[in-house]
Scaffold this active site. Structure first.
Site, PDB file in Angstrom:
ATOM      1  N   GLY A 374      -1.439  -0.005   3.464  1.00  0.00           N
ATOM      2  CA  GLY A 374      -0.656  -0.224   4.673  1.00  0.00           C
ATOM      3  C   GLY A 374       0.508  -1.144   4.413  1.00  0.00           C
ATOM      4  N   PRO A 375       1.397  -1.300   5.389  1.00  0.00           N
ATOM      5  CA  PRO A 375       2.561  -2.185   5.237  1.00  0.00           C
ATOM      6  C   PRO A 375       2.125  -3.636   5.062  1.00  0.00           C
ATOM      7  CG  PRO A 375       2.781  -0.728   7.149  1.00  0.00           C
ATOM      8  CD  PRO A 375       1.365  -0.635   6.691  1.00  0.00           C
ATOM      9  N   PRO A 376       3.024  -4.491   4.595  1.00  0.00           N
ATOM     10  CA  PRO A 376       2.690  -5.909   4.453  1.00  0.00           C
ATOM     11  C   PRO A 376       2.403  -6.556   5.806  1.00  0.00           C
ATOM     12  CG  PRO A 376       4.658  -5.358   3.179  1.00  0.00           C
ATOM     13  CD  PRO A 376       4.356  -4.171   4.030  1.00  0.00           C
ATOM     14  N   VAL A 378      -0.410  -6.472   7.708  1.00  0.00           N
ATOM     15  CA  VAL A 378      -1.271  -5.836   8.708  1.00  0.00           C
ATOM     16  C   VAL A 378      -2.725  -6.253   8.566  1.00  0.00           C
ATOM     17  CG1 VAL A 378       0.238  -3.849   8.963  1.00  0.00           C
ATOM     18  CG2 VAL A 378      -1.555  -3.797   7.238  1.00  0.00           C
ATOM     19  N   GLY A 379      -3.047  -7.141   7.616  1.00  0.00           N
ATOM     20  CA  GLY A 379      -4.393  -7.691   7.542  1.00  0.00           C
ATOM     21  C   GLY A 379      -5.276  -7.103   6.472  1.00  0.00           C
ATOM     22  N   LYS A 380      -4.697  -6.577   5.389  1.00  0.00           N
ATOM     23  CA  LYS A 380      -5.521  -5.980   4.334  1.00  0.00           C
ATOM     24  C   LYS A 380      -6.347  -7.036   3.612  1.00  0.00           C
ATOM     25  CE  LYS A 380      -1.916  -4.247   2.284  1.00  0.00           C
ATOM     26  NZ  LYS A 380      -0.889  -4.679   3.241  1.00  0.00           N
ATOM     27  N   THR A 381      -5.714  -8.114   3.207  1.00  0.00           N
ATOM     28  CA  THR A 381      -6.437  -9.170   2.485  1.00  0.00           C
ATOM     29  C   THR A 381      -7.457  -9.864   3.388  1.00  0.00           C
ATOM     30  OG1 THR A 381      -4.496  -9.527   1.079  1.00  0.00           O
ATOM     31  CG2 THR A 381      -6.170 -11.254   1.118  1.00  0.00           C
ATOM     32  N   SER A 697      11.977  15.074   3.484  1.00  0.00           N
ATOM     33  CA  SER A 697      11.571  15.290   4.881  1.00  0.00           C
ATOM     34  C   SER A 697      12.736  15.220   5.850  1.00  0.00           C
ATOM     35  CB  SER A 697      10.515  14.246   5.281  1.00  0.00           C
ATOM     36  OG  SER A 697      11.093  12.983   5.437  1.00  0.00           O
ATOM     37  N   LYS A 740       5.678   7.450  11.129  1.00  0.00           N
ATOM     38  CA  LYS A 740       6.894   7.939  11.769  1.00  0.00           C
ATOM     39  C   LYS A 740       6.723   8.014  13.278  1.00  0.00           C
ATOM     40  CE  LYS A 740       8.269  10.590   7.689  1.00  0.00           C
ATOM     41  NZ  LYS A 740       8.514  11.921   7.101  1.00  0.00           N
TER      42      LYS A 740
END
Length: 864
Positions: A374-376, A378-381, A697, A740
Site C-alpha cells: 500500500g501507499p506510505p 497507511v499503517g503497514k508497519t 492505461s 483510481k
C-alpha cells in the site's frame, strides 16, 4: 708557534675595524671551530665575494633574532657575533656558495656602515680571559667525563671525534668545541657566545650536558623495560605451553575463560552438530597463544553462537476476540484487512494445534507469509506491531530499502576482517527468542549489483520448506527460522521479484478516505502528538470540522504521515503560547487555523469543470496512491505531425500512436475526412510537465480526447476513464482500479469508465465508495465514445473551448454498476450535471506519475 696558539694570543689584542656581515638563521659559529654553510641569499653571496676580494678572506657572522625574516635589518641581528676566515669556497650551479668557515674570535657589532648591496659593520674584537689553575683543570676534567658519558648514551660521535675533544686541555677551546657540537638550541648557543669567561661558559655547558644525560638515561631505561616486557611475554608463553602439557598429562582442566565458555555451552540447548562445532572452537581458543591475532575472531564467533536463541521461545496466546480488540485499538477502518489478518492467524493457529497433536516438530513451517502492499503512511508497519502484540510475541523490524549486498542477509564469512552475521541473525540475537514476529520493511526497494542479489538470499529465509535450516555465512551452521512469523511490507507489488511474491499472501491496503483520516487524526494521531509535545487534551482541542479542514487543506496523500506532521506543527506553536501564558486553553477554529499552519496548501481550484472539446480525464496510480491524469488535445493547421508533450514515457507515447492509428482506420465511421491528418497537426499534452508519466492505461483517455478534438464533440466533465486501447479498438484491462476509484471519488467525480475485464475488481473497492459511484464497463472504443462524448453543436464550426454544449445522458446498459440512491445518468439534466459535479482536484506535482499501478518502465499488462 702553532696556529691555535697564534689565534688565542691574538684574542688578547682588541681591534676595531669593519667587515662584511653574513646573517645566519638559527645558527651560531663559535671561535676555534670549523663549519660549512651554504650562502643562498643575495646579500650573503655579495658579502662572501667582498670578503674574498677586499677583506682578506675575513667577515663577520651573526645570528638573526627571528629566523623567519628573509631580509633582516640592523634591528633584526644579535649584537654579538664571530669573526671568521673563509677557508674554502665553491660556487654551486644555482649561483649559491658552499663556504667553509674557520671561527677566529668573538666580536661585538658597534655600527652598521652599509646595508646595500650587503651589510658592512664596524666591530670591536672582544678580549677573552685565559683561565689556568686547579679550578680550570678540574672543570675541564669534569666536562670531559660528562662528554664521554654523553657520547656513550648518544652514540652519534665517532671514535676520532671523541678522542679529539677529550684531548683538549684548554678551557677556552673546550667550551667552544662542546658548545658547537652538543648545544642545539639557538638561544642557548647565542648565550654561550656572549659569555666571555671560559669557566662560566664551561659550567653552563656542563649543566646542559647533565640534563641531556638524564634524558638519555631515562630513554635507555624505558627501552630496557620494554625489552624486558617482551622477553617476559615470550617467557610466559613458553611456561604456559609447558603448564598446558603438564595439565593434559595430569587430566587437569584448562583456563578459567575456557571453563566459563564450556559452562555457558552446557547451560544452553543447542543442536548436536552446533554444540560439537562450538566445543571444538572453545578447545581451539584454549590452545591459541593470547597474543595471536586469531583470538578476537574465535572469541567473537563463540559469543555469537552462545548468544543466539537456539531453543528459547515465547508463549503464544492467540485469541480471536483479543486480536480483534487490539487491531481496533491500534487502527481505524481497514475492516477488510483486519478480517484477512484474523483469518490468517486463525488458520495458522489451527495448523499449529494439529501439528502438536500429531507430534510434529514443524508446527508452523508450512503456509504463506503475509505481505502488506500500500501507499506510505497507511499503517503497514504498525499492523505488524499489532499482530506481535496480539500474539504475545516479540517484534523485530529490518528495513530492506536500498539493500544491494547479499551479505546484508547472509552475513560475511569469517575470513574477512570485521566480519559479522547478516541482519536476520543479528535481529534474532536482539529479540532473544526463536519465534518473534519479523517485519521485512520495504521489500520492494531491494536492489541488485555486482555484490550479489539480496532477493535471492531472501528465498531461503521466506520459503517455509527451506528456512528450517537457514545457514548464515558467518555462523556456518544451520539455524531454524521456521517458527518466525515473517511479515513483509512494500509500496508496489509489481516491483517485488516474482519468486518472492509467490511465497507471500499479498494484502492490499488502500489509501484512507476523508472520514477515515479525520477519525484517525482525532482518535490516534492527536493524543500521540499531544503526549510527545507535553500537552494535555484540556490545553489544546481540535474539533472534528477543524480536523477535516486540516486534512483537505493541508495534506494530499493516501496515508496520514503528513497529517501527523501538521498536527505536530500545531502543537509546537501551542506549546510556546502556553509557556508564555500558562493559563491558556486553545481551541482551534477554521479561522484561527491559519495562524498555526499558514494559508492552506491545497484547494479545490478546478482544472476545468466545464465540458470542453479535446479534454478528457484519465486516472493513474503511483506509489502514493491514485490520482487524476487529464489529457488535452489541440488541432492546428499543419502537415500531419503528432506532437506529444508532458514528459510521457515510451509506453504512453505508443498508446498515443495506437489511438491515432485507430482513429485513422475508423475515420469515415467517426465522420472524419479519411485524409484529415494531411492538413492538420495534433498536439497531445498532459499537465504537470515536470513529472514523468508512463503506462498503457491512458490509451482510451487519449483516444477520447483525440476524437473529441477532431469531431468537435465535447467530453463529459463529470466522467473519468481508464483502460488500454488496441489498434482494433478493444479496451484491455488495467491495474490499480481501487486506487483510481478512490482518487476519482476524492475529486468528486462519480462516473467511471472501466475495462470489462476489471469488473471483477469492483468487489475490492470499499462498499461506501462503490455505492456512491457509477461504474460503466466497456470493452470497445464504440462503448467509450457512446458514454463519454456529447453531441456536437448544431453549428458546423467547432465550439469554443469555454462554451457549454447540451450534455447528453450517459448511456448505461448491462455493463453498468450504479448506486440506486443517486440519479441515473439517463435522467440527468444539464442543470443536474452542473450542480452535481464540483470542481475536481489536481494532485500536487510531487511524485512520478504512472498510468498503471506497476513500474513505468514495464510495458506488460499487470496480473489481476
Amino acid at each position: 708557534m702553532s696556529e691555535q696558539e697564534r689565534q688565542e694570543s691574538n684574542t688578547n689584542t682588541p681591534v676595531s675595524t669593519s667587515y662584511p656581515l653574513v646573517a645566519l638563521k638559527s645558527m651560531v659559529v663559535f671561535p676555534r671551530t670549523r663549519i660549512t654553510l651554504s650562502m643562498l641569499r643575495e646579500k650573503s653571496v655579495r658579502a662572501v665575494e667582498e670578503a674574498m676580494m677586499n677583506s682578506g678572506r675575513m667577515l663577520v657572522t651573526a645570528s638573526q633574532l627571528d629566523p623567519e625574516i628573509e631580509d633582516p635589518g640592523p634591528k633584526d641581528i644579535y649584537p654579538f657575533g664571530t669573526l671568521v676566515e673563509i677557508t674554502t669556497m665553491h660556487r654551486q650551479q644555482d649561483g649559491s656558495f658552499q663556504v667553509l668557515f674557520n671561527g677566529l674570535r668573538r666580536v661585538q657589532i658597534d655600527e652598521f656602515v652599509e646595508q646595500e648591496p650587503f651589510m658592512r659593520v664596524v666591530v670591536n674584537q672582544l678580549i677573552e680571559e685565559q683561565s689556568h689553575g686547579p679550578q680550570a683543570d678540574a672543570l675541564v676534567r669534569h666536562a670531559t667525563n660528562l662528554f664521554e658519558r654523553y657520547a656513550q648514551l648518544n652514540r652519534r660521535f665517532s671514535v676520532e671525534d671523541i678522542n679529539s675533544i677529550v684531548g683538549i686541555k684548554s678551557s677556552t677551546r673546550l667550551s667552544d668545541m662542546l658548545a658547537a657540537h652538543l648545544v642545539t638550541d639557538p638561544t642557548q648557543q647565542q648565550g654561550l657566545l656572549e659569555t666571555l669567561d671560559p669557566l662560566a661558559r664551561l659550567e653552563k655547558i656542563c649543566v646542559i650536558m647533565g640534563n641531556e644525560i638524564e634524558i638519555l638515561e631515562l630513554e635507555s631505561t624505558i627501552r630496557s623495560r620494554v625489552r624486558s616486557q617482551v622477553d617476559r611475554t615470550q617467557k610466559e608463553f613458553y611456561l604456559r605451553e609447558q603448564l598446558r602439557a603438564i595439565q593434559e598429562e595430569l587430566g587437569i582442566e584448562g583456563s578459567s575463560e575456557a571453563n566459563e565458555l564450556r559452562e555457558r555451552l552446557d547451560a544452553k540447548t543447542l543442536p548436536p552438530e552446533v554444540a560439537a562445532r562450538t566445543r571444538k572452537e572453545i578447545d581451539r581458543l584454549e590452545r591459541t597463544p593470547p597474543q595471536a591475532a586469531e583470538i578476537p575472531v574465535l572469541r567473537s564467533y563463540i559469543d555469537w553462537i552462545l548468544a543466539l536463541p537456539w531453543s528459547e521461545r515465547s508463549d503464544d496466546h492467540f485469541d480471536i476476540e483479543t486480536t480483534h480488540r487490539i487491531l481496533e485499538e491500534d487502527h481505524y477502518g481497514l475492516e477488510g484487512i483486519k478480517e484477512r489478518i484474523i483469518e490468517f492467524l486463525a488458520v495458522r493457529q489451527l495448523r499449529q494445534q494439529h501439528a502438536s497433536q500429531r507430534g510434529s516438530a514443524r508446527s508452523e513451517s508450512q503456509g504463506q507469509i503475509l505481505c502488506f502492499i500500500g501507499p506510505p503512511g497507511v499503517g503497514k508497519t504498525s499492523l505488524g506491531r499489532s499482530i506481535a502484540r496480539a500474539l504475545g510475541r516479540k517484534f523485530a523490524r529490518i528495513s530492506l530499502g536500498g539493500v544491494s549486498d547479499e551479505a546484508e542477509i547472509r552475513g560475511h564469512r569469517r575470513t574477512y576482517v570485521g566480519a559479522l552475521p547478516g541482519r536476520i541473525i543479528q535481529s534474532m540475537k536482539t529479540v532473544g527468542v526463536r519465534n518473534p514476529v519479523f517485519l521485512l520493511d520495504e521489500i520492494d526497494k531491494l536492489s541488485t549489483e555486482y555484490r550479489g542479489d539480496p532477493s535471492a538470499a531472501l528465498l531461503e529465509v521466506l520459503d517455509p520448506e527451506q528456512n528450517s535450516a537457514f545457514v548464515d555465512h558467518y555462523l556456518e551452521a544451520p539455524f531454524d527460522l521456521s517458527e518466525v512469523f515473517f511479515i513483509c511490507t512494500g509500496n508496489v507489488k509489481y516491483q517485488i521479484p516474482r519468486v518472492l511474491a509467490d511465497r507471500m499472501d499479498i494484502i492490499d491496503l488502500p489509501g484512507y478516505m476523508l472520514e477515515e483520516k479525520v477519525n484517525i487524526g482525532l482518535r490516534h494521531l492527536l493524543p500521540k502528538v499531544l503526549t510527545e509535545h507535553g500537552l494535555t487534551p484540556e490545553q489544546m482541542k481540535i474539533p472534528q470540522t477543524v480536523m477535516q479542514h486540516i486534512v483537505t487543506g493541508y495534506t494530499r496523500e493516501a496515508g496520514v504521515r503528513s497529517l501527523e506532521r501538521q498536527l505536530a506543527a500545531i502543537c509546537r506553536k501551542s506549546a510556546r503560547r502556553i509557556l508564555e501564558k500558562p493559563d491558556t486553553h486553545i481551541r482551534l477554529t477554521n479561522h484561527s487555523l491559519e495562524q498555526y499552519l499558514g494559508q492552506p496548501r491545497y484547494s479545490e481550484t478546478p482544472f476545468s469543470r466545464k465540458v470542453q472539446v479535446g479534454v478528457a480525464m484519465g486516472l493513474a496510480v503511483t506509489e502514493m496512491g491514485g490520482m487524476l491524469l487529464p489529457v488535452e488535445v489541440a488541432t492546428m493547421q499543419g502537415k500531419g505531425e503528432l506532437l506529444i508533450t508532458g514528459q510521457q514515457g515510451d509506453v504512453m507515447r505508443e498508446s498515443a500512436y495506437a489511438a491515432l492509428s485507430y482513429i485513422r482506420s475508423r475515420a469515415e465511421e467517426l465522420g472524419l475526412d479519411p485524409n484529415f491528418q494531411d492538413s492538420i497537426d495534433l498536439h497531445i499534452h498532459m499537465p504537470e510537465n515536470a513529472q514523468p508519466k508512463d503506462g498503457p492505461s491512458a490509451g482510451i483517455t487519449i483516444a477520447t480526447a483525440l476524437i473529441s478534438a477532431l469531431t468537435g464533440r465535447p467530453v463529459r466533465s463529470d466522467l473519468a476513464m481508464t483502460g488500454e486501447i488496441t489498434l482494433r479498438g478493444r479496451v484491455l484491462g488495467i491495474g490499480g482500479l481501487k486506487e483510481k476509484a478512490l482518487a476519482a471519488h476524492h475529486a468528486t467525480i462519480y462516473n467511471l469508465l472501466i475495462p470489462l475485464e476489471n469488473s471483477k475488481d469492483l468487489a475490492d473497492i470499499p462498499a461506501k465508495i462503490r455505492q456512491s459511484m457509477h461504474f460503466t464497463s466497456v470493452d470497445t472504443m464504440d462503448h467509450v465514445i457512446e458514454a463519454a462524448l456529447l453531441p456536437a453543436p448544431a453549428s458546423t464550426e467547432s465550439p469554443k473551448r469555454n462554451e457549454e454544449p447540451e450534455p447528453r445522458p450517459l448511456h448505461l446498459d448491462e455493463r453498468t454498476v450504479s448506486n440506486p440512491k443517486r440519479k441515473m445518468a439517463s435522467s440527468l439534466t444539464p442543470a443536474d450535471v452542473q450542480n452535481e459535479t464540483e470542481p475536481f482536484l489536481i494532485p500536487p506535482a510531487d511524485r512520478n506519475v504512472s498510468g498503471d499501478s506497476y513500474p513505468s518502465a514495464q510495458a506488460q499488462k499487470p496480473e489481476e
